[in-house]
Design a protein around this motif. Structure first.
Motif, short mmCIF file in Angstrom:
data_model
loop_
_atom_site.label_atom_id
_atom_site.label_comp_id
_atom_site.label_asym_id
_atom_site.label_seq_id
_atom_site.Cartn_x
_atom_site.Cartn_y
_atom_site.Cartn_z
N CYS A 70 0.85 -1.19 0.00
CA CYS A 70 0.00 0.00 0.00
C CYS A 70 0.89 1.25 0.00
N ALA A 71 0.66 2.12 -0.98
CA ALA A 71 1.60 3.20 -1.24
C ALA A 71 1.79 4.15 -0.06
N CYS A 73 1.81 3.45 3.10
CA CYS A 73 2.14 2.80 4.37
C CYS A 73 3.64 2.56 4.53
N ILE A 74 4.11 2.82 5.72
CA ILE A 74 5.53 2.66 6.03
C ILE A 74 5.97 1.19 5.89
N ASN A 75 5.05 0.27 6.07
CA ASN A 75 5.41 -1.15 6.07
C ASN A 75 5.23 -1.84 4.72
N ARG A 76 4.90 -1.08 3.70
CA ARG A 76 4.66 -1.71 2.38
C ARG A 76 5.88 -2.51 1.95
N SER A 77 5.61 -3.58 1.22
CA SER A 77 6.69 -4.53 0.92
C SER A 77 7.85 -3.88 0.17
N SER A 78 7.55 -2.83 -0.62
CA SER A 78 8.64 -2.22 -1.40
C SER A 78 9.45 -1.22 -0.59
N ASN A 79 9.06 -0.95 0.66
CA ASN A 79 9.79 0.03 1.46
C ASN A 79 10.94 -0.64 2.22
N ASP A 80 12.06 0.07 2.28
CA ASP A 80 13.23 -0.53 2.91
C ASP A 80 13.29 -0.14 4.39
N VAL A 81 12.63 -0.94 5.22
CA VAL A 81 12.70 -0.69 6.67
C VAL A 81 13.11 -1.98 7.37
N PRO A 82 13.68 -1.87 8.57
CA PRO A 82 13.99 -3.10 9.31
C PRO A 82 12.70 -3.88 9.61
N ARG A 83 12.76 -5.16 9.50
CA ARG A 83 11.55 -5.98 9.70
C ARG A 83 11.71 -6.84 10.95
N ALA A 84 10.61 -7.04 11.65
CA ALA A 84 10.67 -7.86 12.86
C ALA A 84 9.29 -8.38 13.20
N SER A 85 9.24 -9.40 14.06
CA SER A 85 7.97 -9.91 14.57
C SER A 85 8.13 -10.19 16.05
N LEU A 86 7.01 -10.14 16.76
CA LEU A 86 7.00 -10.59 18.15
C LEU A 86 6.09 -11.81 18.23
N LEU A 179 -3.90 3.32 -4.69
CA LEU A 179 -2.80 3.27 -3.72
C LEU A 179 -2.67 1.92 -3.03
N ALA A 180 -3.74 1.17 -2.95
CA ALA A 180 -3.66 -0.13 -2.29
C ALA A 180 -4.35 -1.17 -3.18
N PRO A 181 -3.77 -1.41 -4.35
CA PRO A 181 -4.46 -2.24 -5.34
C PRO A 181 -4.78 -3.65 -4.86
N GLN A 182 -4.05 -4.13 -3.83
CA GLN A 182 -4.35 -5.49 -3.37
C GLN A 182 -5.54 -5.53 -2.41
N LYS A 183 -5.99 -4.33 -1.99
CA LYS A 183 -7.14 -4.30 -1.09
C LYS A 183 -8.36 -3.84 -1.86
N GLN A 184 -9.52 -4.29 -1.43
CA GLN A 184 -10.74 -3.78 -2.05
C GLN A 184 -11.67 -3.27 -0.96
#
Ligand code: SF4
Lengths: 424, 247
Positions: A70-71, A73-86, A179-184
């Motif tokens: 989603c264009a 959003c900070i977490n969009r897959s194409s954005n280069d941010v550190p990734r983590a999970s809890l 902006l969020a083509p994968q969502k409807q």
């Protein structure tokens, strides 16, 4: 691999632009033996972050690994941010540690879509189960309904949470498409619909069976992003009104768009007012819709579709409807009084209470905590008008100008153009 | 004649009862802070809890439970002349009768409204701003509020931290509430040693500080707004902002 400390910070960074975080709306005494926590209907703020926003809940994402792009959003897959999970265990444990020390009122758990909506929603449900059952946590939980997840999972989460939200994100399906083509829109509205029906059915069940569990007792909310797409203020509040009418939402939250990374698809016209100021005006208008009996069409229309940086929506409305003013403060009904700029609910009910005993003089009126310098243009007191020689839109605007510089201080970036984050 | 009382709400109510039922006073003052003036007679009021309770009940009956409640809240204020603001307020009430409280702009009514509201406001704020530190299984919190709101914290935390042992310590007034998880009581309390915090506690605090810093949106930094809600004078007891990096 990061340790819990680092991952928590990454996931807080990922969650911080989501604003729909208040802990109000549900009163629950702690009554279960061995349980910890309660929920207070008025909402409790525990701290204020450096941006001046109240911290009430531990607001984090389960994970910021996202398969969507989603264009805005900070977490969009194409954005280069550190990734983590809890893990569910880590989140539950941290929530308890913070809650016991009175840092927070509860948990606001959201997530990016890792692998699939179902897998993500399952992890969320698991966290809630741990908290409610293993830790006997009775504090507040707000949880996101992940669009596209199995209705059964949403149902389960609803019986564990106080509030749920599905973010509508953008006020039109065209913008969402772009902006969020994968969502409807439909996949977002579906859980909203489900939650609303769940709440209604539950209301019935609670009446019928004393031991019925409650479903999303604090209601549902949603969020819209302001300023990432060309929709006008009129379209925004019109959408909000529809959401309130149709889904009986408790709140619509507005979040000024802050560009993160390099969002190529976002094209916004240079706005007349900066997103933060715009967000502020939308909250004011939203307040008028919910508590002051205004309708979106009264506040704005197709011809004048935007709010003003200089004056709040109620003032603008009043100036455009001078034919309805002035009103006599000693006689006007409550519903009319609250439409006067500078008079809120509390002041109006005080006025109504006090004038029952004796009519108010102008000195007494000034002491009622109304904002005299705004209200005086729209009132008479014992038949006398104090707004100057003649009442005209221009006259009122000029007389009120100084107010403006005060608001500028509150919103350092209030004027368009030089606002940070607009130079795309 | 001035009446002197022992700082307790019961003492104040006893003095007020005597004022309305026996002999009018020129003012009610706490005995330890009283400035003797030449020619002014004084009477030390002996606190009578039963008379105080009866008088409180009379306020509820004569006016409303809201008025009585408001007197209790205003009494917790740190306003140096709260007793006489209350006396003026009640004098006006006894003159006007039920409903006098609605004339909230009246100079005899407004000050009590204002200080009672300030007390409520501060108490509500501290329900959020109390910070516990866990030491040997006990949750300990210190704070120094402007008003004497310690007692207003008790029931909320008894409910919230059901079954846990905790202490909330008003360092300004040297008072604390001790709770064993089931019952609480207020006692004189002083702590003149530094706390040694266990590793686990330090780790949780560190985690919270990190979270607190990261959850702020840097593009929206607004220290003035922050300080408006979380006044600096409270900061020394707030885990998230009392470490050197924030000073
Ligand atoms: S699905 Fe959610 S987290 Fe993922 S990019 Fe879209 S808005 Fe961001």
């Amino acid at each position: 691999m990061y340790d819990v400390y680092d991952r928590l910070q990454i996931l807080a960074d990922s969650a911080k632009y989501d604003v729909s975080c208040s802990s109000s709306g549900n009163e629950r005494k702690n009554n279960r033996a061995g349980g910890i926590g309660n929920a207070r209907s008025f909402g409790i703020c525990h701290a204020w972050a450096a941006d001046g926003r109240c911290i009430s809940l531990l607001k984090i994402l389960m994970t910021n690994h996202c398969v969507y792009d989603c264009a805005y959003c900070i977490n969009r897959s194409s954005n280069d941010v550190p990734r983590a999970s809890l893990t569910p265990e880590e989140i539950a444990k941290t929530t308890m540690a913070f809650y016991r020390r009175n840092y927070i009122e509860g948990l606001f758990l959201s997530s990016a879509v890792d692998v699939s909506p179902n897998q993500t929603m399952e992890q969320i449900v698991k966290t809630l189960e741990l908290l409610r059952h293993q830790w006997q946590f009775q504090g507040y939980i707000h949880v996101k309904a992940i669009p596209g997840a199995d209705p059964r999972l949403i149902q389960q989460a609803g019986f564990l949470a106080d509030r749920m939200s599905a973010n509508i994100e953008l006020p039109s399906s065209e913008s969402l498409q772009r902006l969020a083509p994968q969502k409807q829109l439909q996949t977002i509205l579906k859980p909203m619909n489900q939650i609303q029906h769940g709440i209604e059915e539950n209301r019935y069940a609670l009446k019928q069976y004393r031991n019925a569990q409650s479903f999303v007792p604090a209601g549902q909310s949603t969020q819209m992003i302001v300023g990432a797409t060309p929709e006008s203020d009129y379209q925004m509040i019109h959408t909000s009104q529809k959401l309130y009418d149709r889904f009986q939402l408790k709140r619509v939250f507005y979040s000024a768009y802050i560009p993160v990374g390099n969002p190529k698809k976002i094209l916004v016209p240079i706005p007349k007012i900066a997103p933060l100021m715009r967000e502020h005006r939308l909250y004011q208008a939203d307040w008028l819709l919910r508590f002051y009996g205004f309708r979106a069409e009264e506040l704005l229309d197709e011809i004048k579709p935007h709010f003003d940086a200089d004056f709040d929506p109620k003032m603008i409305w009043a100036i455009r409807h001078l034919e309805q003013f002035p009103v006599e403060i000693n006689r006007a009904p409550f519903e009319t009084l609250i439409r006067v700029p500078g008079i809120g609910h509390k002041t109006a009910s005080r006025i109504v209470n006090q004038r029952r005993l004796a009519s108010l003089s102008v000195e007494e009126v000034k002491k009622t905590r109304l904002v005299w310098k705004r209200a005086r243009f729209f009132l008479t007191v014992r038949g006398k008008y104090y707004g100057g020689r003649s009442i005209s839109p221009e006259g009122i605007k000029t007389a009120l100008q100084p107010e403006w510089s005060h608001q500028l201080r509150l919103f350092p970036n209030a004027k368009g153009g030089q606002a940070r984050g607009l130079s795309i | 004649m001035d009446y002197l009382y022992d700082h307790s709400f019961d003492g104040f109510l006893t003095a007020a009862a005597i004022h309305f039922q026996e002999k009018r006073t020129s003012g009610i003052f706490p005995e330890t802070h009283y400035q003797y003036r030449l020619g002014e007679e004084v009477r030390s009021i002996e606190t009578d809890p039963i008379r105080a309770a009866t008088f409180y009940h009379e306020l509820e009956e004569r006016f409303s439970s809201d008025v009585a409640h408001k007197c209790g809240r205003a009494f917790l204020s740190d306003h140096p002349n709260k007793e006489n603001l209350l006396l003026i307020y009640l004098n006006f009430g006894f003159k006007k009768g039920r409903g006098f409280d609605a004339i909230f702009t009246h100079p005899d009514v407004e000050p009590v409204q204002t200080i009672a509201t300030a007390v409520e406001w501060e108490a509500a704020r501290f329900l959020g701003l109390i910070r516990f530190q866990e030491i040997k299984g006990i949750l300990y919190a210190s704070f120094s509020p402007d008003n004497a709101i310690l007692g207003l914290m008790a029931d909320h935390f008894l409910d919230r931290l059901h079954g846990e042992a905790w202490i909330i310590h008003d360092t300004k007034r040297n008072l604390a509430i001790l709770c064993n998880g089931v019952k609480w009581r207020m006692v004189p309390f002083k702590r003149d040693f530094a706390l040694t915090l266990p590793r686990e506690e330090l780790a949780v605090q560190q985690l919270w500080r990190g979270y607190f810093t990261h959850i702020a949106i840097p593009e929206r930094k607004n220290p003035r707004l922050q300080a408006q809600y979380m006044p600096r004078r409270y900061w020394k007891d707030l885990v998230e902002v009392n470490s050197p990096q924030f000073r």
